[in-house]
Design a protein around this motif. Structure first.
Motif, short mmCIF file in Angstrom:
data_model
loop_
_atom_site.label_atom_id
_atom_site.label_comp_id
_atom_site.label_asym_id
_atom_site.label_seq_id
_atom_site.Cartn_x
_atom_site.Cartn_y
_atom_site.Cartn_z
N GLY A 190 0.80 -1.21 0.00
CA GLY A 190 0.00 0.00 0.00
C GLY A 190 0.84 1.27 0.00
N GLY A 191 0.29 2.32 -0.59
CA GLY A 191 1.00 3.58 -0.60
C GLY A 191 0.20 4.61 -1.37
N LEU A 192 0.30 5.85 -0.94
CA LEU A 192 -0.49 6.89 -1.57
C LEU A 192 0.29 7.65 -2.63
CD1 LEU A 192 -2.26 8.14 1.63
CD2 LEU A 192 -3.29 6.93 -0.25
N SER A 193 1.51 7.21 -2.92
CA SER A 193 2.35 8.01 -3.80
C SER A 193 1.88 7.95 -5.25
CB SER A 193 3.80 7.57 -3.69
OG SER A 193 3.93 6.24 -4.07
N LEU A 194 1.06 6.96 -5.60
CA LEU A 194 0.64 6.84 -7.00
C LEU A 194 -0.58 7.69 -7.32
CD1 LEU A 194 1.12 3.10 -7.79
CD2 LEU A 194 1.82 4.98 -9.23
N VAL A 195 -1.18 8.27 -6.29
CA VAL A 195 -2.42 9.01 -6.49
C VAL A 195 -2.18 10.23 -7.38
CG1 VAL A 195 -4.10 10.44 -5.31
CG2 VAL A 195 -3.36 8.29 -4.30
N ASP A 196 -3.02 10.39 -8.40
CA ASP A 196 -2.95 11.61 -9.19
C ASP A 196 -4.35 12.20 -9.34
OD1 ASP A 196 -4.24 10.38 -11.49
OD2 ASP A 196 -2.37 9.29 -11.72
N PRO A 313 5.79 2.03 3.54
CA PRO A 313 4.49 1.68 2.96
C PRO A 313 3.39 1.85 4.01
CG PRO A 313 6.11 0.05 2.35
CD PRO A 313 6.78 0.98 3.33
N ILE A 314 2.27 2.43 3.58
CA ILE A 314 1.26 2.81 4.55
C ILE A 314 0.57 1.60 5.16
CG2 ILE A 314 -0.68 3.06 2.94
CD1 ILE A 314 -1.32 5.66 4.49
N GLY A 315 0.57 0.48 4.42
CA GLY A 315 -0.01 -0.74 4.98
C GLY A 315 0.69 -1.16 6.26
N ILE A 316 1.97 -0.85 6.35
CA ILE A 316 2.73 -1.20 7.56
C ILE A 316 2.40 -0.23 8.68
CG2 ILE A 316 5.05 -1.39 8.51
CD1 ILE A 316 6.01 -2.17 5.70
N THR A 317 2.42 1.06 8.36
CA THR A 317 2.19 2.05 9.42
C THR A 317 0.78 1.94 10.00
OG1 THR A 317 2.75 3.42 7.53
CG2 THR A 317 3.44 4.19 9.67
N THR A 318 -0.22 1.67 9.15
CA THR A 318 -1.58 1.62 9.70
C THR A 318 -1.66 0.63 10.85
OG1 THR A 318 -2.09 0.14 7.89
CG2 THR A 318 -3.00 2.33 7.74
N SER A 319 -1.05 -0.53 10.69
CA SER A 319 -1.17 -1.49 11.78
C SER A 319 -0.26 -1.13 12.94
CB SER A 319 -0.92 -2.91 11.30
OG SER A 319 -0.12 -2.93 10.19
N LEU A 320 0.97 -0.70 12.65
CA LEU A 320 1.89 -0.40 13.75
C LEU A 320 1.37 0.73 14.62
CD1 LEU A 320 5.48 -0.79 12.29
CD2 LEU A 320 4.17 -2.32 13.76
N VAL A 321 0.77 1.73 14.01
CA VAL A 321 0.24 2.84 14.80
C VAL A 321 -1.09 2.43 15.43
CG1 VAL A 321 -0.59 5.22 14.69
CG2 VAL A 321 1.38 4.53 13.34
#
Lengths: 338, 350
Positions: A190-196, A313-321
């Protein structure tokens, strides 16, 4: 917190978090820069910014940071709302948006098209398409047998998710390990960097509509959460409502994968946190989940962007936080669970 | 009595079998060679079929003599078939032995009956106990080719030539590699460090994955002026470090080289990228990748050509070559394929 204050306060927090996140980034911008930019852009006042710097500011704020923040809002809200709706619909607190296989199907679609096609549009289309196919398979399996619909749907979802998870493994296995495989793995984290802008607009409108539909139907969710028989006794066309809500939830979740890959955990944990704060009434729970989910994902994405020189990657942070956050709320929870 | 007779028959048959197998073994003469890890290996003579159970080894075999391969490491993609002889296209896909992609089925490997395995290592001294043990079980002799960096390729070619008795061919390939490495070194050395352009290597669909400057994936950047903008230490072979677009803007790269066509197609259209120096100055280049990538993933012998390509991009004033002609030479020499100028243009500027 007073009911009447709940939504204004949550909305205010959301706006503040979003505004604050605009100031965060690896490119150092001063607060003066940012306020100056917006004053000039929106009201045309203050013209002491040199044009080239103005363009750079616009690029950073409007093209790079804003789409990410908007995407975080949409994704956080969508996942939380569909998670909350599923938890009510299936009368089970352990359920998350991926229950019926939508995330597994969408991931497979993304990975498959990354291996076989060279166009990003194809990747996005197949991601969306396979999200729906997976849910159709789950519902199809549930329909094959007359009986406890909820249980069969869950079973169908487990089967469909397992099917697409194995198909995904096959894709990973045949993917070129030097090039395609790391790209797929990164996408799945997961990651938001591809958003346009374009994708955001295309995905955002159906997402917003879906969230509104879900909020409008939240009264039915209350009835469904008492179990099918009771809901039927109240004169509600249970099957129809359920299928409609599954469709809407699938739409929302599949679009989150289109925007940002697999982001787990939000859809499970945010509804719980919200429930602890506002209680189990879906009429309040659903919109509150949307707001809290949006705030949470903006916050988490800020951490992803800012913590290191490289992005996590945001998939990692969502769970860790999410885990410590959840523990704290659990300790402080006063409201009942159900 | 019958019992005794039977046992004599069995003993006689066993003895005969043993004798036959000794004869069979003797028919294939052995010769001894020292491999690049310094191991003494006795090779069957002649070596007819080999298998290289790693992508690097297989790739270099395509350039040494693909007709000796007993199988492929990956299936050949439809669009790449024109770069391979028919005999190679029909080979079975065996896969690799230790990680990296599709794992080989040992029995398929044994069925393909290679006389020799060519193992690939990046380090002369390291010996992987586990690997050696499982290799011994196969009962196929194996030799190590060792290449820690591109500079080792000339030597690897000479070694493979000796092992496979293709000395004449590999000498030419080795010399080509050596000359290219020296030529480029000369060009780069003439340019003062301050005048060398900085480079960002864009990987992934979003162009926001890259490599630390000391990674094997960007060895060509090291060789062409050492101006990779992402300075850090690589912690693992995989690489693919995620960076943010704001970081890239801050890096102010003079040149971007791009791995994915998807990203290349959108980089000039996406307003978010317009403030990156290289994008503004239109110095963004897609890495040619057919049939093998010229730059990285995998870092193969194709990088020798990649070195010329990259140098001509970074130093167009100092290194003037006709890249189409150079590339056609390289393809002819290393891959044995003849492409027209138009076809090569298609490879370089798809």
């Amino acid at each position: 917190m007073k009911r009447s204050l709940l939504f204004p306060v949550l909305s205010l927090i959301l706006v503040l978090t979003a505004a604050f996140s605009l100031t965060l980034g690896k490119y150092p911008l001063t607060l003066d820069d940012i306020t100056g930019f917006f004053l000039l852009k929106m009201f045309g006042v203050g013209d002491d910014i040199d044009p080239e710097h103005f363009l750079l500011l616009g690029n950073l704020l409007i093209d790079i940071r804003l789409p990410r923040i908007l995407a975080a809002i949409l994704i956080g809200a969508s996942l939380s709302v569909s998670g909350a709706a599923f938890q009510a619909m299936f009368v089970n607190p352990l359920v998350s948006p991926g229950l019926l296989g939508v995330l597994a199907g969408a991931s497979f679609g993304a990975a498959m098209s990354m291996v076989f096609f060279d166009s990003w549009f194809a990747v996005q289309s197949f991601t969306f398409l396979f999200g729906f196919i997976a849910v159709l398979i789950a519902v199809g399996i549930a329909r094959m047998h007359k009986g406890n619909t909820i249980l069969l749907l869950v079973l169908g979802g487990v089967i469909s998710a397992a099917l697409f998870t194995s198909l995904l493994s096959i894709i990973k296995y045949i993917a070129d390990p030097f090039n395609q495989l790391p790209a797929i793995v990164q996408w799945l984290m997961g990651g938001l960097s591809l958003v346009d802008h374009k994708t955001l607009l295309a995905a955002g409108i159906p997402q917003v509509v879906s969230i509104i539909v879900m909020i409008l139907f939240s009264g039915y969710l209350n009835a469904l959460s008492m179990g099918d028989e009771e809901a039927q006794a109240l004169g509600i066309p249970v099957e129809w409502i359920r299928m409609l809500l599954i469709f809407v939830a699938t739409m929302m979740s599949a679009l989150t994968v289109v925007l940002a890959g697999m982001i787990g955990w939000v859809g499970l944990i945010i509804p719980h946190i919200t429930r602890m704060l506002v209680g189990p009434d879906n009429k309040i729970l659903i919109p509150a989940s949307a707001l809290i989910g949006a705030i949470y994902l903006i916050f988490v994405d800020d951490i992803s962007r800012m913590l290191f020189n490289v992005e996590i990657p945001i998939g990692i942070t969502t769970s860790l936080v999410g885990i410590p956050f959840f523990a704290i709320i659990l300790r402080k929870a006063k409201k009942g669970w159900n | 009595m019958t019992f005794n007779q039977k046992s004599i028959q069995i003993i006689a048959a066993t003895a005969l079998l043993l004798l036959l197998s000794v004869c069979a073994a003797a028919a294939v003469e052995a010769r001894t060679i020292t491999d690049m890890k310094g191991r003494q290996v006795s090779l069957p003579d002649p070596v007819r079929k080999v298998y290289a159970p790693s992508p690097y080894g297989s790739y270099i075999m395509y350039s040494v003599d693909p007709s000796m391969l007993a199988g492929l490491i990956f299936p050949i993609k439809e669009e790449d078939k024109k770069y391979f002889p028919k005999t190679v296209q029909s080979l079975p896909v065996i896969g690799s032995l230790f990680g990296q992609g599709q794992a080989a089925n040992i029995e398929v490997l044994l069925k393909a009956r290679p006389d020799l395995l060519i193992m690939w290592a990046t380090d002369k001294s390291a010996i992987n106990q586990k690997t050696e043990e499982s290799l011994k079980k196969l009962n196929i002799p194996f030799v190590y080719a060792v290449a820690g960096s591109l500079a080792d390729y000339p030597e690897v070619y000479l070694f493979l030539g000796k092992v496979l008795k293709r000395e004449k061919r590999t000498k030419r390939l080795s010399l080509y590699c050596k000359n290219t490495l020296e030529e480029i070194k000369g060009v780069v050395n003439r340019i003062p460090p301050g005048k060398r352009p900085s480079v960002y290597y864009a990987e992934g669909m979003d162009g926001l994955s890259t490599e630390c400057d000391d990674s094997i994936h960007v060895e060509l950047l090291k060789l062409t002026g050492d101006r990779d903008v992402h300075r850090c230490h690589t912690s693992c072979h995989k690489g693919f470090e995620k960076v943010s677009l704001e970081q890239v803007i801050l890096y102010k790269p003079d040149v971007i080289i791009v791995q994915e066509k998807v990203f290349f197609d959108k980089v000039f259209k996406d307003p978010a990228w317009r403030n990156v120096k290289a994008v503004r100055e239109k110095r963004v280049y897609l890495i040619p990748r057919h049939p093998f990538n010229w730059f990285d993933r995998p870092p193969s012998f194709m990088r020798i050509l990649g070195l010329k390509w990259l140098t001509s991009i970074l130093y167009p004033g100092e290194y003037k070559i006709d890249i189409i002609k150079e590339a056609n030479n390289f393809y002819r020499l290393f891959l044995g394929v003849e492409l027209s100028a138009d076809e090569m243009r298609q490879v370089i500027y798809p």
